[in-house]
Each structure stands twice: as structure tokens, then as C-alpha cells.
Motif scaffolding. Structure first.
Motif, PDB file in Angstrom:
ATOM      1  N   LEU A   1      15.868  -5.337  12.556  1.00  0.00           N
ATOM      2  CA  LEU A   1      14.515  -5.899  12.560  1.00  0.00           C
ATOM      3  C   LEU A   1      14.474  -7.156  11.698  1.00  0.00           C
ATOM      4  CD1 LEU A   1      13.127  -2.351  12.168  1.00  0.00           C
ATOM      5  CD2 LEU A   1      12.439  -3.834  14.068  1.00  0.00           C
ATOM      6  N   ALA A   2      13.889  -8.200  12.253  1.00  0.00           N
ATOM      7  CA  ALA A   2      13.915  -9.527  11.629  1.00  0.00           C
ATOM      8  C   ALA A   2      13.219  -9.555  10.266  1.00  0.00           C
ATOM      9  CB  ALA A   2      13.224 -10.531  12.562  1.00  0.00           C
ATOM     10  N   PRO A   3      13.593 -10.520   9.404  1.00  0.00           N
ATOM     11  CA  PRO A   3      12.878 -10.724   8.140  1.00  0.00           C
ATOM     12  C   PRO A   3      11.377 -10.825   8.387  1.00  0.00           C
ATOM     13  CG  PRO A   3      14.837 -12.099   8.198  1.00  0.00           C
ATOM     14  CD  PRO A   3      14.732 -11.452   9.555  1.00  0.00           C
ATOM     15  N   GLY A   4      10.604 -10.214   7.489  1.00  0.00           N
ATOM     16  CA  GLY A   4       9.142 -10.233   7.616  1.00  0.00           C
ATOM     17  C   GLY A   4       8.569  -9.068   8.386  1.00  0.00           C
ATOM     18  N   THR A   5       9.423  -8.160   8.900  1.00  0.00           N
ATOM     19  CA  THR A   5       8.913  -7.040   9.696  1.00  0.00           C
ATOM     20  C   THR A   5       8.227  -6.003   8.805  1.00  0.00           C
ATOM     21  OG1 THR A   5      10.618  -7.294  11.403  1.00  0.00           O
ATOM     22  CG2 THR A   5       9.572  -5.121  11.206  1.00  0.00           C
ATOM     23  N   ALA A   6       6.939  -5.756   9.087  1.00  0.00           N
ATOM     24  CA  ALA A   6       6.198  -4.698   8.371  1.00  0.00           C
ATOM     25  C   ALA A   6       6.503  -3.365   9.026  1.00  0.00           C
ATOM     26  CB  ALA A   6       4.704  -4.985   8.408  1.00  0.00           C
ATOM     27  N   MET A   7       6.714  -2.332   8.205  1.00  0.00           N
ATOM     28  CA  MET A   7       7.043  -0.999   8.727  1.00  0.00           C
ATOM     29  C   MET A   7       5.963  -0.006   8.304  1.00  0.00           C
ATOM     30  SD  MET A   7      10.156  -1.164  10.184  1.00  0.00           S
ATOM     31  CE  MET A   7      10.645   0.557  10.162  1.00  0.00           C
ATOM     32  N   ALA A   8       5.461   0.798   9.271  1.00  0.00           N
ATOM     33  CA  ALA A   8       4.535   1.888   8.943  1.00  0.00           C
ATOM     34  C   ALA A   8       5.129   3.165   9.506  1.00  0.00           C
ATOM     35  CB  ALA A   8       3.165   1.628   9.539  1.00  0.00           C
ATOM     36  N   GLY A   9       4.712   4.314   9.011  1.00  0.00           N
ATOM     37  CA  GLY A   9       5.287   5.563   9.497  1.00  0.00           C
ATOM     38  C   GLY A   9       4.375   6.741   9.308  1.00  0.00           C
TER      39      GLY A   9
ATOM     40  N   GLY B   1       7.565  -0.520   1.475  1.00  0.00           N
ATOM     41  CA  GLY B   1       8.281  -1.637   0.838  1.00  0.00           C
ATOM     42  C   GLY B   1       7.983  -3.041   1.374  1.00  0.00           C
ATOM     43  N   ASP B   2       8.473  -4.022   0.651  1.00  0.00           N
ATOM     44  CA  ASP B   2       8.276  -5.453   0.961  1.00  0.00           C
ATOM     45  C   ASP B   2       8.953  -5.831   2.291  1.00  0.00           C
ATOM     46  OD1 ASP B   2       8.061  -8.201   0.959  1.00  0.00           O
ATOM     47  OD2 ASP B   2       9.588  -8.504  -0.614  1.00  0.00           O
ATOM     48  N   PRO B   3       8.204  -6.419   3.251  1.00  0.00           N
ATOM     49  CA  PRO B   3       8.779  -6.763   4.562  1.00  0.00           C
ATOM     50  C   PRO B   3       9.739  -7.954   4.542  1.00  0.00           C
ATOM     51  CG  PRO B   3       6.361  -6.677   4.630  1.00  0.00           C
ATOM     52  CD  PRO B   3       6.773  -6.656   3.188  1.00  0.00           C
ATOM     53  N   ALA B   4       9.754  -8.741   3.482  1.00  0.00           N
ATOM     54  CA  ALA B   4      10.466 -10.025   3.502  1.00  0.00           C
ATOM     55  C   ALA B   4      11.911  -9.946   4.020  1.00  0.00           C
ATOM     56  CB  ALA B   4      10.425 -10.659   2.101  1.00  0.00           C
ATOM     57  N   PRO B   5      12.738  -9.026   3.514  1.00  0.00           N
ATOM     58  CA  PRO B   5      14.153  -9.076   3.935  1.00  0.00           C
ATOM     59  C   PRO B   5      14.448  -8.490   5.307  1.00  0.00           C
ATOM     60  CG  PRO B   5      13.823  -7.371   2.255  1.00  0.00           C
ATOM     61  CD  PRO B   5      12.489  -8.016   2.462  1.00  0.00           C
ATOM     62  N   GLY B   6      13.427  -8.097   6.084  1.00  0.00           N
ATOM     63  CA  GLY B   6      13.709  -7.433   7.350  1.00  0.00           C
ATOM     64  C   GLY B   6      13.987  -5.960   7.137  1.00  0.00           C
ATOM     65  N   ALA B   7      14.545  -5.300   8.161  1.00  0.00           N
ATOM     66  CA  ALA B   7      14.778  -3.856   8.051  1.00  0.00           C
ATOM     67  C   ALA B   7      15.765  -3.411   9.117  1.00  0.00           C
ATOM     68  CB  ALA B   7      13.465  -3.083   8.191  1.00  0.00           C
ATOM     69  N   ALA B   8      16.193  -2.140   9.022  1.00  0.00           N
ATOM     70  CA  ALA B   8      17.066  -1.548  10.043  1.00  0.00           C
ATOM     71  C   ALA B   8      16.702  -0.079  10.198  1.00  0.00           C
ATOM     72  CB  ALA B   8      18.528  -1.679   9.635  1.00  0.00           C
ATOM     73  N   ILE B   9      16.977   0.456  11.398  1.00  0.00           N
ATOM     74  CA  ILE B   9      16.781   1.893  11.663  1.00  0.00           C
ATOM     75  C   ILE B   9      18.090   2.421  12.233  1.00  0.00           C
ATOM     76  CG2 ILE B   9      15.463   3.618  12.940  1.00  0.00           C
ATOM     77  CD1 ILE B   9      13.223   1.512  13.266  1.00  0.00           C
ATOM     78  N   ILE B  10      18.577   3.541  11.683  1.00  0.00           N
ATOM     79  CA  ILE B  10      19.786   4.173  12.214  1.00  0.00           C
ATOM     80  C   ILE B  10      19.439   5.620  12.559  1.00  0.00           C
ATOM     81  CG2 ILE B  10      20.603   4.640   9.834  1.00  0.00           C
ATOM     82  CD1 ILE B  10      23.111   3.855  12.526  1.00  0.00           C
ATOM     83  N   VAL B  11      19.719   6.030  13.779  1.00  0.00           N
ATOM     84  CA  VAL B  11      19.314   7.347  14.282  1.00  0.00           C
ATOM     85  C   VAL B  11      20.522   8.037  14.895  1.00  0.00           C
ATOM     86  CG1 VAL B  11      17.720   8.590  15.810  1.00  0.00           C
ATOM     87  CG2 VAL B  11      17.127   6.293  14.985  1.00  0.00           C
ATOM     88  N   ASN B  12      20.682   9.336  14.616  1.00  0.00           N
ATOM     89  CA  ASN B  12      21.678  10.090  15.387  1.00  0.00           C
ATOM     90  C   ASN B  12      21.030  11.307  16.027  1.00  0.00           C
ATOM     91  OD1 ASN B  12      21.995  11.457  12.479  1.00  0.00           O
ATOM     92  ND2 ASN B  12      22.656  12.928  14.034  1.00  0.00           N
ATOM     93  N   SER B  13      21.541  11.700  17.184  1.00  0.00           N
ATOM     94  CA  SER B  13      21.145  12.963  17.800  1.00  0.00           C
ATOM     95  C   SER B  13      22.305  13.955  17.684  1.00  0.00           C
ATOM     96  CB  SER B  13      20.744  12.749  19.263  1.00  0.00           C
ATOM     97  OG  SER B  13      21.782  12.117  19.976  1.00  0.00           O
TER      98      SER B  13
ATOM     99  N   ALA C   1      -0.054  -2.799   4.943  1.00  0.00           N
ATOM    100  CA  ALA C   1      -1.140  -1.843   4.708  1.00  0.00           C
ATOM    101  C   ALA C   1      -2.042  -1.712   5.928  1.00  0.00           C
ATOM    102  CB  ALA C   1      -1.960  -2.267   3.489  1.00  0.00           C
ATOM    103  N   VAL C   2      -2.295  -2.832   6.609  1.00  0.00           N
ATOM    104  CA  VAL C   2      -3.133  -2.800   7.818  1.00  0.00           C
ATOM    105  C   VAL C   2      -2.434  -1.985   8.897  1.00  0.00           C
ATOM    106  CG1 VAL C   2      -4.028  -4.219   9.707  1.00  0.00           C
ATOM    107  CG2 VAL C   2      -4.263  -4.996   7.320  1.00  0.00           C
TER     108      VAL C   2
END
Lengths: 409, 409
Positions: free
Chosen positions: A46-54, A75-87, A213-214
Motif C-alpha cells: 500500500l502506497a505512502p499516505g494510505t490510511a488504515m482502519a479495521g 498509526g501514521d499513514p505517511a510511510p505506506g503499509a503492507a498486509i500479509i495473509v496466509n490460509s 480517524a474519519v
């Protein structure tokens, strides 16, 4: 797990065409976590600046990955993010080793993608209580990183499946200030479905630009009438996770007052929630339970869940039996307020009972014919107040027992 | 109801020899309430001085007969009493007509036996929501009255059956002041079993002489750890009724301090409760859920019920799969307090999990072999406090679905 169950008769005709979301890329791998010869790991960048909610399960025995996500979600969205999932393995009830597996995997993703570990979210789904062979996931990260692509969301939906018989996806496009903003989501879930906060694994992406937050407030509010209103078997998972990522890739800012966007997000969430029910283990009928006239919305929800979780009602639906007496039973046992003599029940638009007795218009043959439909609506009015709720469920069939009596064999 | 289901594999070898209770006589008839060619009405006549105690469903949609019993239960024992029961029709959710049926039947019994109508207790069990053809019951009263006999309790146990595959009886004899005091009881119940006060139809008779209030206090206390601790399918009946009659025929007075009598009554109640589970619709396994170390007894009961009602656990038991991860799931969803890292689980005397992880001694082959037993014990210790509970249940099989998908056809 035994032989692959046949495709749910309630499955959609095809996986939908989902739009590319600017700022999101996907890769999948067959890491052999449990199953051989099928994809079982998903990496999302996920690109820098991505806001994450859950939103997450409220189970007191929730998994190590869920606990880890919950500490990171604001957390702060600035550095982007990643999701790793296993089944294949839920990494739940695996004690200290479970937490160590989450750390090992998220650290490896952090190094590989150059995002801080505090922005790496992980999920695991499958068998409970077995140690996660996390080195297999880590070994697949080179291939995953090389394969990242913005238009691989359909393969992503397949990689997170367990007993699911079809991959689940949904999307919406909203026009804001003359420009298109996209929302696309995927989900897995089939059994152990009675979400108590979020449900199963659900990942939704939008190119809207949003404050964290929104986004979180919107997701929490919508979750109450979507994922928290479905049940397959009344059993709440240890791993339920909903993550919503807003990348900002469209350049369009969405605020808390954007009713159009919120409604579009609600439709995506509800569509995915319904697809989970339509893939309910052994399901042959999709059933909406609608409750009106309750003393409060909360009590309407209690009645609706009691009806939706009743094994006697679910088996009657499987047998296409308009056994409305069992609906009376479920209302009676729910614990919420009810008055037998003001209770009315409809199957579809047919009133079957009112004023504490069978309806004078009740026609058993017509009711039996209605029960042959694949999509059913059971409506109960309590005649007490203005409380309403809608809950979605499926029937209880031999297929559910076939799937669950030998899940681990 | 479809074809008669086969005898439960958990059935006792034979109906027990029950002692004659002085002051009680029974008669049964085939009145054709719903079924043809089988007994479906039971009349019980109780001698002057018989104290009656009871416990009833807390369903808000409880039946007309239950409502009527509840108003009568504390009355004066002097004139004796009568019980009239029909199977095949529950007379529940039948509005004003339901109450009229109860009045018609109890008035007719009152006239026929010469006991006040305030001392005539009635029960109905079977389909919900259909008017009771009460004239068929009234028409059978001449034959019933003529046939009353003190040693017909075994035929009485058969007349109250619906989907039951075997009649249920239990007895105890206590020696007080050198003289024998007898207790004998019968029960029906197989599905819609998750009693929330009493359960199904249960009738217990003793020749002890007891004050009504003493008998009621004893029954209410014992009910909490017997009938309120069983569940077949989490569905609570509209008709649950437990009636206990103390005729005084032995001439022996039992007071609230008689621990020996209370223990004997507890054994009869628990035996009948277990027989109801052993005749659970489709059951092939009898399962005790034992919870210790909970924050309180009430929370232990919540955990035990969550485990006992989980469809995923019940199908795993049917499949003889030692899937203890699902026990972790059920504890997590129950809503009562739990700490994953202090949780321990045993199957029989095998510890399968402890300290939030699989037990170091866990042996899957040994656990799988244990699951082949017909009687199973699942024990969970929460490591939090001194709260304990025991609940009894059965597995969830194809048989349950066969029976309930076409109950009314």
C-alpha cells in the motif's frame, strides 16, 4: 480438510470485474502452509499516505495476528503499509510461539518492502492450535515481492480461501467533484461465522484520500449493520479481521460528511457480508431475518439473531417446511421482550401469524411453495415499539455436517 | 412427523422397574390427537393431601397449559390433584383458543375425578401453532377414568413421547426412620432442548409427606444443576414443564433438612435429564462438559453452555475428531471471562492443551481413539477462580437434520 466441497448453489455467476485501486498492488504464492498445489499466501503493498482502519473479533481467545493488528491500526499513514495473509493455519491458541511467528513474518515483510514493521498487518486463517510454519511464508517473500501487481485482486481473493467454495469480491465507484473514486474489496469466510465486531478476513481498498480517524469512524459504524449482522452457525472466529485501506491515489479527499461515499462503502461491505453467507458451509438457502416493532433496535437484533441461529428453524428451511411455530419458539427463548398476543410473522409477503394465532389467511400450500425459493425473507413484527434489525443467515443441511465432521482429516 | 426414527444408540437397555407410589394412579388412551394407533393421552390421579411443586419454561411465548399450571402450582394440597397430558399438539401460540382448550380439558377432568379445577394440571407437547382438538381428549376421559391403575407408569412414559425413541423413567428409594420412601419419575424430550427453568415434560412422584413450600424449594434448587444443565440444540421449548407430586402415601414426613431424600430426588432428576440428552435427536454420543477455574459459577455455566451448543464442536464430536481448537473458539466467544494463557483442556483424562498452547504430552492418535467412545468428557479449566459447572449434551449428526427437516410432513 476432506474433499473440496461442491460449489455453493448460492454462488454468484462469476467473480466480478474489480477496478484497479491506485496505490495498491497484490501478489500470491503457493507456500505449502498446509495445502499443497494451491495459493495460500497473499501480500498487499500500500502506497505512502494510505490510511488504515479495521474491526476485529471480540473473542477472548483471539489470534496472535489479530492482537498485533489491533496495536497497529491507528498509526501514521505517511510511510505506506503492507498486509500479509496466509490460509491453512489460523495461528490461534499457539501461545508465545504464535506471537513470535507474527513478529518473524511482519519483520521479514518490513525489510523486504522497506515499510516500518508497525505498518505491516498480518492475518492467518485455518486450523486452530497448530504452530504456524512461518518460515514457509518468509521463504516465499522474494517471489511475492517480484510479482506485485495492481491488477491481481482476483487471484488475491482465491489465496485467502479455506472451506470457501467461491472467491468473494465487490466494488463501487462514486463520483466526487466530477472525478471517480473507487472502492474494491475481497473476503473469505464460510464456517465459524457469527462475527462479533468484524468478520472473517475482509480487505477493502479505496483510492479516496481520507484521515485515519474519519475512515475508522465510518468503518466502525457501517460494520454494525453489515458484518455484525450475518451468521452461518453462531460460532465466532478467533481470527475475524476487517481491514480498510484508503490510499489517496485518486487525489480526492473524502470527509466524514460524504454520504455518497459512505453509502458506497456500505454497499461493498454488505455485498461481501452476503457473499460469506451465500458460501455458508452446506448452505442451500439465503435467508433475511427482518425484525420490526421491537422495544429497541438492540432487542430487535437479539430476536433476529435468535431466529437466525436456531438449529430447528435452519433445518426446517433446509427441508422447505414453513414451520412458523419454530419462529415463535425462537422469539420466546431470545431473552428480549415479546408479547405473544401482539406478535405477527410473515414469510415473504405472506402473513402466517398475527395476534398470537395463525393468520386467518394462512394457506399451507402457498407457504410451502414459497419455501422452495432460494432467497427467503422471514419478517417478525413484535408490536411493541420502533426497534428494527436485519440479519442474514443460511439453512443447516447435511452438507454442514459433512464439512465439519472431518475438517481436520 | 416422518417415519419413526431408529432407537437411539445411547438408549438404556430397558425401561427400569419403577416402584408403585402410594397415592398415584395412571391411565393412558389413544385419542388420535395427531397420531393414529398410539397412546397420546395420559391421566394421573393424585390422592388427597398431595403437595405439588413445579418448574416451567421462561419462554415469553410459553404455552397456554404452562401459563395455567403456573397460576395453580402453589395451591392447597387437601383435595388431591390430577395431571392430564397430551402428545402430538403443543397448544402453543394458539391465542385465546389455546386458553379455552386448557379450560375445557381441565374442567372435564375436574368433573370426572371430583377434584377442584384449580388442582388439575395440564401439559401439551407436539406441533406449535395448531388448534388443539381438545374434544378428542375429553371424549377419552370415561375410558381413562375407568382404567386408572397404580402400576401403569411404564405405559404413562410411552404416552407422552413425540420424537423420543425410548420412554424415560428413573427411581430411588430412601430409608427414613426405618421406613422406605419412594421416588419415581418419567420424562419426554428429544429436540428443542435447552431448558431455561425446567425442561420438556417431566413428572416425578413420591410417597413422602411434604409441605408444598418445602417441596417447591427443593425442586427449584435441584432444577438448577439438573434439567437446566442439559442442551440438545440450544432451542428452548414453549412447553417445558416439570411437576413433582408428594402424596404422603408412605406416612413419612420429609422436611427441608432431609439431605438423604434431597440427594435421592437429585439423582432421579439428573437421571431423567441425562436420558433426555441420550435421546437427543440424531445423537450418537453423550457428552459431559465440565468447566472449572472460572471467575464464578455463573460464568462457568456460560462457558459450558457455549461449548455444549457450538455446532462446530458438536459436528466434530459426531466425526470423532478431537478438534480441541474449536473448544478454544467456544470459550472465546462465550462472553464470560477467559485468559488464553491460563486455559487448559482435557478430553477424558488426557490433557490436550495448557498455558495457551497444545499440551507437550498431546498425542493425536490417542485423542482420536478416545473420541470413539460413546460417553465423552470435555473438561476446561480457566485458571481464573473457583467457579465450576457441568452441562450435558450430545453430538450434531445427519440424524438431527433428517428428523427436523420434515418434522411436520
Amino acid at each position: 480438510m476432506g474433499a473440496t466441497p461442491p460449489l455453493s448453489p448460492l454462488a454468484p455467476a462469476a467473480f466480478p470485474d474489480l477496478p484497479v485501486i491506485a496505490g495498491v498492488s497484490f501478489a500470491t504464492a503457493a507456500a505449502g502452509v498446509r495445502y499443497q498445489n494451491r495459493t495460500d499466501v497473499l501480500l498487499v503493498s500500500l502506497a505512502p499516505g494510505t490510511a488504515m482502519a479495521g474491526a476485529f473479533t471480540r473473542s477472548t481467545t483471539r489470534s496472535a495476528a489479530v492482537l498485533d493488528c489491533q496495536t497497529k491500526i491507528g498509526g501514521d499513514p505517511a510511510p505506506g503499509a503492507a498486509i500479509i495473509v496466509n490460509s491453512g493455519n489460523a495461528n490461534a491458541f499457539t501461545g508465545r510461539r504464535g506471537a513470535e511467528s507474527v513478529q518473524a513474518v511482519t519483520n521479514a515483510v518490513s525489510e523486504k518492502l522497506g515499510v516500518p514493521v508497525a505498518r505491516v498487518f498480518s492475518s492467518s486463517t485455518g486450523v486452530i492450535g497448530e504452530p504456524l510454519p512461518h518460515e514457509r511464508i518468509i521463504d516465499s517473500l522474494d517471489d511475492l515481492t517480484a510479482a506485485l501487481s495492481p491488477d491481481a485482486i482476483a487471484t488475491a481473493a482465491r489465496a485467502i480461501m479455506t472451506t470457501d467454495t467461491f472467491p468473494k469480491g465487490a466494488s463501487e465507484t462514486v463520483v466526487i467533484d466530477g472525478q471517480a473514486v473507487h472502492i474494491a474489496g475481497i473476503a473469505k469466510g464460510s464456517g465459524m461465522i457469527a462475527p462479533d465486531m468484524a468478520t472473517m478476513l475482509v480487505y477493502i481498498f479505496t483510492d479516496a484520500a481520507m484521515d485515519q480517524a474519519v475512515l475508522q469512524d465510518m468503518v466502525s459504524a457501517l460494520n454494525r449493520t453489515t458484518f455484525n449482522c450475518i451468521t452461518v452457525d453462531s460460532d465466532t472466529s478467533t481470527s475475524d479481521t476487517l481491514l480498510v485501506a484508503a490510499t489517496g491515489g485518486s487525489g480526492i479527499r473524502v470527509t466524514e460528511n460524504n454520504v455518497g461515499f459512505m453509502e458506497a462503502l456500505r454497499r461493498v461491505m454488505l455485498d461481501l457480508a452476503h457473499q460469506v453467507v451465500r458460501d455458508g458451509e452446506g448452505a442451500t438457502k439465503f435467508v433475511e431475518i427482518s425484525v420490526t416493532g421491537a422495544a429497541s433496535d438492540a432487542e430487535a437484533h437479539i430476536h433476529a439473531k435468535a431466529i437466525a441461529n436456531s438449529p430447528l428453524i435452519k433445518t426446517a428451511i433446509a427441508g422447505e417446511d414453513p414451520n412458523w411455530g419454530r419462529v415463535v419458539m425462537a422469539v420466546g427463548k431470545s431473552g428480549a421482550r415479546a408479547d405473544r398476543d401482539t406478535l405477527a410473522i410473515w414469510f415473504g409477503d405472506m402473513q402466517v401469524a398475527r395476534d398470537g394465532f395463525v393468520s386467518p389467511d394462512y394457506d399451507e400450500a402457498r407457504a410451502a411453495a414459497y419455501m422452495k425459493n432460494q432467497n427467503l425473507i422471514i419478517h417478525v413484527d413484535l408490536g411493541l415499539g420502533g426497534g428494527t434489525a436485519r440479519v442474514w443467515t443460511c439453512d443447516l443441511t447435511h452438507g454442514y455436517i459433512d464439512i465439519n465432521a472431518d475438517y481436520r482429516s
